[in-house]
Design a protein around this motif. Structure first.
Motif, PDB file in Angstrom:
ATOM      1  N   GLN A  20      14.814  25.575 -62.312  1.00  0.00           N
ATOM      2  CA  GLN A  20      13.970  24.599 -63.122  1.00  0.00           C
ATOM      3  C   GLN A  20      12.519  25.336 -62.703  1.00  0.00           C
ATOM      4  O   GLN A  20      11.604  25.520 -63.474  1.00  0.00           O
ATOM      5  N   GLY A  73       9.227  23.903 -71.350  1.00  0.00           N
ATOM      6  CA  GLY A  73       9.018  22.416 -71.394  1.00  0.00           C
ATOM      7  C   GLY A  73       7.662  22.225 -71.145  1.00  0.00           C
ATOM      8  O   GLY A  73       7.195  21.090 -70.931  1.00  0.00           O
ATOM      9  N   ASN A  92       6.992  16.838 -68.415  1.00  0.00           N
ATOM     10  CA  ASN A  92       7.435  18.105 -67.721  1.00  0.00           C
ATOM     11  C   ASN A  92       6.253  18.761 -66.901  1.00  0.00           C
ATOM     12  O   ASN A  92       6.502  19.414 -65.984  1.00  0.00           O
TER      13      ASN A  92
END
Length: 115
Positions: A20, A73, A92
């Motif tokens: 991520q 995001g 996010n």
């Protein structure tokens, strides 16, 4: 966990967090995208046309950068045909800040490394 100098050392990030964080870093890795995020910070929201008016690139290129930020995001879009209004995705954004801060807090100070 502590190192030899009694400094707190962060645990390594797990695989999901690393993936991520890499996604966020990729989205942040272009000056135009950083400019878009800065503009959104200052204006709180905007339409694609607003960005086309301030950036020295074509509308299609602006759209590609918005797509990259949205897929990561970091921004979200609200469709109101024929326009899309963009803003920072606060949840996010805070997650990205946390992951990057955690990563940069890792103490890579290693006395045994001599190059």
């Amino acid at each position: 966990m502590y190192n030899k100098k009694n400094k707190m050392v962060k645990q390594a990030l797990n695989e999901s967090e690393i993936k991520q964080m890499a996604r966020y870093a990729k989205a942040l890795g272009h000056p135009i995208r950083l400019t878009i995020l800065q503009y959104l910070y200052n204006k709180s929201c905007c339409h694609t046309g607003d960005l086309v008016n301030i950036l020295p690139i074509a509308q299609s290129t602006v759209s590609q950068h918005l797509k990259e930020l949205k897929e990561a995001g970091l921004i979200q879009g609200e469709v109101n045909p024929p326009k899309v209004k963009y803003c920072i995705n606060q949840e996010n954004w805070n997650r990205a800040k946390g992951l990057l801060n955690d990563f940069f807090d890792i103490d890579f100070d290693n006395d045994s490394c001599t190059v």
